[in-house]
Design an enzyme around this catalytic site. Sequence first.
Site, mmCIF file in Angstrom:
data_model
loop_
_atom_site.group_PDB
_atom_site.id
_atom_site.type_symbol
_atom_site.label_atom_id
_atom_site.label_comp_id
_atom_site.label_asym_id
_atom_site.label_seq_id
_atom_site.Cartn_x
_atom_site.Cartn_y
_atom_site.Cartn_z
ATOM 1 N N ARG A 87 0.847 -1.197 0.000
ATOM 2 C CA ARG A 87 0.000 0.000 0.000
ATOM 3 C C ARG A 87 0.885 1.250 0.000
ATOM 4 O O ARG A 87 1.688 1.440 0.915
ATOM 5 C CB ARG A 87 -0.889 -0.010 1.242
ATOM 6 C CG ARG A 87 -1.728 1.235 1.440
ATOM 7 C CD ARG A 87 -2.645 1.082 2.659
ATOM 8 N NE ARG A 87 -3.472 2.247 2.833
ATOM 9 C CZ ARG A 87 -3.257 3.211 3.734
ATOM 10 N NH1 ARG A 87 -2.249 3.134 4.576
ATOM 11 N NH2 ARG A 87 -4.067 4.237 3.810
ATOM 12 N N HIS A 131 -2.805 11.018 0.628
ATOM 13 C CA HIS A 131 -2.289 10.824 1.987
ATOM 14 C C HIS A 131 -1.684 12.155 2.439
ATOM 15 O O HIS A 131 -0.505 12.260 2.722
ATOM 16 C CB HIS A 131 -1.272 9.682 2.012
ATOM 17 C CG HIS A 131 -1.040 9.092 3.378
ATOM 18 N ND1 HIS A 131 -1.157 7.742 3.639
ATOM 19 C CD2 HIS A 131 -0.696 9.664 4.548
ATOM 20 C CE1 HIS A 131 -0.884 7.514 4.917
ATOM 21 N NE2 HIS A 131 -0.592 8.658 5.498
ATOM 22 N N GLU A 176 -7.312 8.529 5.985
ATOM 23 C CA GLU A 176 -7.544 9.253 7.235
ATOM 24 C C GLU A 176 -7.992 10.702 7.033
ATOM 25 O O GLU A 176 -7.281 11.642 7.445
ATOM 26 C CB GLU A 176 -6.294 9.219 8.122
ATOM 27 C CG GLU A 176 -5.839 7.820 8.463
ATOM 28 C CD GLU A 176 -4.808 7.785 9.594
ATOM 29 O OE1 GLU A 176 -4.456 8.852 10.108
ATOM 30 O OE2 GLU A 176 -4.387 6.684 9.969
ATOM 31 N N ASN A 305 -7.424 2.081 9.912
ATOM 32 C CA ASN A 305 -6.108 2.194 10.531
ATOM 33 C C ASN A 305 -6.311 2.246 12.033
ATOM 34 O O ASN A 305 -7.141 3.020 12.529
ATOM 35 C CB ASN A 305 -5.398 3.473 10.084
ATOM 36 C CG ASN A 305 -5.120 3.483 8.583
ATOM 37 O OD1 ASN A 305 -5.258 2.458 7.922
ATOM 38 N ND2 ASN A 305 -4.719 4.629 8.059
ATOM 39 N N TYR A 307 -4.234 2.157 15.937
ATOM 40 C CA TYR A 307 -3.017 2.143 16.743
ATOM 41 C C TYR A 307 -3.293 1.929 18.224
ATOM 42 O O TYR A 307 -2.646 1.130 18.872
ATOM 43 C CB TYR A 307 -2.223 3.435 16.515
ATOM 44 C CG TYR A 307 -1.669 3.500 15.111
ATOM 45 C CD1 TYR A 307 -0.451 2.910 14.807
ATOM 46 C CD2 TYR A 307 -2.397 4.081 14.073
ATOM 47 C CE1 TYR A 307 0.050 2.916 13.506
ATOM 48 C CE2 TYR A 307 -1.900 4.089 12.772
ATOM 49 C CZ TYR A 307 -0.685 3.499 12.494
ATOM 50 O OH TYR A 307 -0.204 3.495 11.210
ATOM 51 N N GLU A 371 -3.603 -0.020 8.159
ATOM 52 C CA GLU A 371 -2.425 0.358 8.947
ATOM 53 C C GLU A 371 -2.565 -0.177 10.355
ATOM 54 O O GLU A 371 -3.639 -0.057 10.966
ATOM 55 C CB GLU A 371 -2.267 1.885 9.062
ATOM 56 C CG GLU A 371 -1.772 2.559 7.828
ATOM 57 C CD GLU A 371 -1.643 4.071 8.010
ATOM 58 O OE1 GLU A 371 -1.403 4.536 9.148
ATOM 59 O OE2 GLU A 371 -1.795 4.766 7.007
HETATM 60 C C1 GCO Z 1 -1.638 7.625 9.189
HETATM 61 C C2 GCO Z 1 -0.657 7.659 8.990
HETATM 62 C C3 GCO Z 1 0.734 7.379 8.952
HETATM 63 C C4 GCO Z 1 1.404 7.591 10.257
HETATM 64 C C5 GCO Z 1 1.060 6.498 11.224
HETATM 65 C C6 GCO Z 1 1.754 6.623 12.542
HETATM 66 O O1 GCO Z 1 -2.282 7.351 8.099
HETATM 67 O O2 GCO Z 1 -1.892 8.010 10.337
HETATM 68 O O3 GCO Z 1 -1.011 7.185 7.749
HETATM 69 O O4 GCO Z 1 1.139 8.263 7.957
HETATM 70 O O5 GCO Z 1 2.765 7.629 10.039
HETATM 71 O O6 GCO Z 1 -0.304 6.527 11.482
HETATM 72 O O7 GCO Z 1 1.375 7.807 13.163
#
Ligand code: GCO
Length: 467
Positions: A87, A131, A176, A305, A307, A371
């Site tokens: 990707r 992006h 995002e 995505n 985290y 992600e």
């Molecule tokens: C995102 C981001 C990445 C960041 C990652 C870590 O889409 O948020 O695509 O570019 O680097 O999330 O913060």
Amino acid sequence: MTTTAPHTTPAAGAIFPPAFRWGAATAAYQIEGAANEDGRTPSIWDTFSRTPGKVRNGDTGDIAADHYHRMRDDVALMASLGLTDYRFSVSWPRVQPTGRGPASQKGLDFYRALADELLFRGIRPVLTLYHWDLPQELEDAGGWPERDTAYRFAEYAELVAGALGDRVQTWTTLNEPWCAAFLGYADGVHAPGRTEPAAALRAAHHLNLGHGLAVGVLRDTIPTSAEVSLTLNLAAVRPLTNSPADVDAARRIDALANRVFLDPVFHGRYPEDLLADTADLTDWAFVQDEDLRVISRPLDSLGINYYSPTVVAAGSHPLPSPWPAAQDHVRFVPAPGPRTAMDWPVDAGGLYELLTRLRDELPDTPVLVTENGAAYDDYVDPSGAVHDPERITYLREHLEAVHRAMEAGADVRGYFLWSLLDNFEWAYGYGKRFGMVHVDYASQRRTPKDSALWYAQVVASGGVPRE
Ligand code: GCO
């Protein structure tokens, strides 16, 4: 040799379906460098990163991981890890300098060559159109708060689709949009660095509109077999307690983080509570009659995505913030758990919550985890290795959460590790390393970390082995 099917053998760990897509993700501005080459013009991130005080250490994407010049070696590296999918994003000001007018042939050629190289190596290209690197000229004309930017985006999408529609199967419009709208226009910690909450809401709508217009362009331009998608960083929002006030704080953030995108895109409406919550800032008159029909054009999949989770309680938070009209209602509470180098809590349960929510709310929409990953303070040790056991633990826990969600009925088709390479981590510059491959920025030497070798085994075996 085995008498039981692998997926029924707990000792085998989490086994994924054979067609599961195993990828890694990057973004143009974070890896390419070559900021002033072959006709590329500045994006808002070039401007922002060159503004003193905006990015740690004054870092910019001018050189980054120099991927523009090392593309073939980087694809060979992906092949050596066995990835099935890659990707990447296209830099708008590289293929359409200044954001208007004809395409730059050199810019398109780079992405055609990248796609060809991937296909030659048996890796599926997964292309993201946006992006975050808006051409600076379009920001000078008002940026995403202006409706015209959505039309400019559709025009750019047509240029890219015309040049790559014959070789790219999976297309993502936006990555995002929450960050682009709310970190960029309300919080100001991302480019273009504006702190105007009402403008951020307009930006969110025009990103949605740009997405819908681009979906229309893609459907008209690329083969009907192609997959058209959108990537959202949905928030796994949890109220601190079950008190009505905390639950209401979570409702507000769910509206501003999740439903501001999910509802128009999948249901053709903005949430009533979002309109009410933000009524002091705007009457949303910028939403025109046909917009929601355009925005809700059907998609083939949704990328998410993830985290870490978001815990909220009733209370307040200081401005500027990325949450329009929420400052007197919501307090953000640090979630418990071990931390990454970003100080983000490690909690794979949030990914499970999101995937099972989507199973219930969008049962007909396949999902890609586009992600997931973590930053740690990695270094090459004297033997030449990069030992990153915390990242392996993070990946293991999150892949197991994906697998559990799939067992519970979530239709997850693939997983993309963020990121292939250490890269320019936006406002944090090069100080945060998310790669499974270490980059020494002075020499541009690539060193696969232990986690890359672990992930390659996962991909090769199609599953996460028991610890
Ligand atoms: C995102 C981001 C990445 C960041 C990652 C870590 O889409 O948020 O695509 O570019 O680097 O999330 O913060």
